[in-house]
Scaffold this active site. Sequence first.
Site, PDB file in Angstrom:
ATOM      1  N   LYS A 138       0.842  -1.195   0.000  1.00  0.00           N
ATOM      2  CA  LYS A 138       0.000   0.000   0.000  1.00  0.00           C
ATOM      3  C   LYS A 138       0.876   1.245   0.000  1.00  0.00           C
ATOM      4  O   LYS A 138       1.902   1.292   0.680  1.00  0.00           O
ATOM      5  CB  LYS A 138      -0.914  -0.026   1.224  1.00  0.00           C
ATOM      6  N   SER A 213      -9.674   1.767   3.117  1.00  0.00           N
ATOM      7  CA  SER A 213      -8.861   2.533   2.194  1.00  0.00           C
ATOM      8  C   SER A 213      -7.828   1.690   1.431  1.00  0.00           C
ATOM      9  O   SER A 213      -7.188   2.180   0.489  1.00  0.00           O
ATOM     10  CB  SER A 213      -8.108   3.634   2.960  1.00  0.00           C
ATOM     11  N   SER A 237      -9.778  -0.820   7.306  1.00  0.00           N
ATOM     12  CA  SER A 237      -9.287  -0.605   5.942  1.00  0.00           C
ATOM     13  C   SER A 237      -8.617  -1.809   5.311  1.00  0.00           C
ATOM     14  O   SER A 237      -8.279  -1.769   4.126  1.00  0.00           O
ATOM     15  CB  SER A 237      -8.326   0.587   5.913  1.00  0.00           C
TER      16      SER A 237
END
Length: 561
Positions: A138, A213, A237
């Site tokens: 990420k 996210s 997330s």
Amino acid sequence: MPKYRTYLIVILSPLTAPCKKMLSSVQNPRILLLHCRRSKPLHHHYAKSIHATPLARPISASLPTSQIQTIQKSILSREKTTRQFTEEFLNRLRLTEPHVKSFLHVSETVLNEADEIDRKIDRNEDVGPLAGVLVAVKDNICTADMPSTAGSKLLENYRPAFDATAVKKLKESGAIIVGKTNLDEFGMGSTTEGSAYQVTANPWNLECVPGGSSGGSAAAVSARQCVVSLGSDTGGSVRQPASFCGVVGLKPTYGRVSRYGLVAYASSLDVIGCFGSSVADAGLLLQSICGHDKLDATSSKREVNDFTSQFISKDYFESQPLKGLRVGVISETLGDGVDQEVVSSIRGAISHLEDLGCSVTEVSLPSFSLGLPAYYVLASSESSSNLSRYDGVRYGNQIVSDELSSLYGGSRANGFGPEVKRRILMGTYALSAGYYDAYYKRAQQVRTVVQKSFKAALDSHDILISPAAPSAAYKIGEKKNDPLAMYAGDIMTVNVNLAGLPALVLPCGFVKDGTASLPVGFQMIGAAFDEEKLLRVGHIFEQTLQGYSFIPPLIADEFIS
């Protein structure tokens, strides 16, 4: 009244009662939205006749297997080279990426690293437990050799001078970092639409969101663009996108994995988590990145057990391999505001756990609905502090200005997106002198209540279960302009972060989406630092669940004959 203040007042309304009254009567709080209402009482026994929603299309695929173990076995036996595996994933990435848009950056050295692993194997050198495994990271986790933008224009082209501890450990284990994945800006969002660069699509339906996210990391694993991936979990997330994309998502206990090198959102809640296409892969990835780190003061010194011992073959399972396991179903999570097909899938998972020998009972957490407003007070407050460092001088893009105050304000105004600005403003408001006690202090008190309620429930149960989200993936754009609806979708996950507990999400069924289907995941919550038990239960559940294949249509023809 400014919009951000309106949002704040609606979100925080459950916390505005006098503190003493609120803490003594949490059984009847005001609720944010219908999505957050407490459920009606459920039956204390889950009948065997309750089944999950049937899959919309016939499936003949085999049970999930560990890609990590398969790759390791093949390259060490020289049955297949690391380069061959790597080229397969890169070819799939090139074909699917224009549609899915999981990545913000793809490494240019992937094949060179694969070749180096093959040379080490030829020399009979140790290559590490993740040798040849392509890992996506990420983009809010620092990498020295690639950009780390946190999905924000403010950090466009920013390249850290160091690797995050988790990334460093991956490289030491032989993993190949394939690239950096898309996310909601600074991890603030639930759809990955909040990225300043692109919108990621769900591999199951390209018109739907992948969740957030960490939507890029979840979509990359779902589309098999990589083997496993890292995400971050502040309020769900990792777990919510895992449910939306039909993959396994693992949120470790707070402190289990070093946060050094993770771009801070809410420091008391942030955790680096793992995605995999199987429970074994998620567990093996966690095994490689967890452990104490002197660079992170919140990193735990607790000993890390060998998770690999839990991933035994189905051939060695007993007739009821989970006999005696005490499972608590959180009653507040299966009522009003939760899609009925999701409830059906979760009840099907409950029935399967009973078939495996579990003792399943209902458990009530009266403070459950208070977790959502408390979370948004605390997370927004911490983010307003953490993001104050982005002033255009020390980090990120800078506007041209003759005045220092204009430079600060202009750089932040141009660099931050609307959702980040909204949360900074809400957090600053909650921390202001006139409202600190009414909001922030009260939210911390609610956090203590949530922690105690989970501890009490886990004292009498081995694990707790709930849906990972109130619905399956929804359409891109459906909630982008409705922040309150998006916030309400976090109701199932935020309490776990407030309590600092580990949780595992794995797919258990589908809901109908026109002529197709969208995956549904259920969440297992364990006691602090008891990831080993979650991985054991999850592995057995996954290996005994019949009739489902969680490979998206986008790539199904490649895997299902």
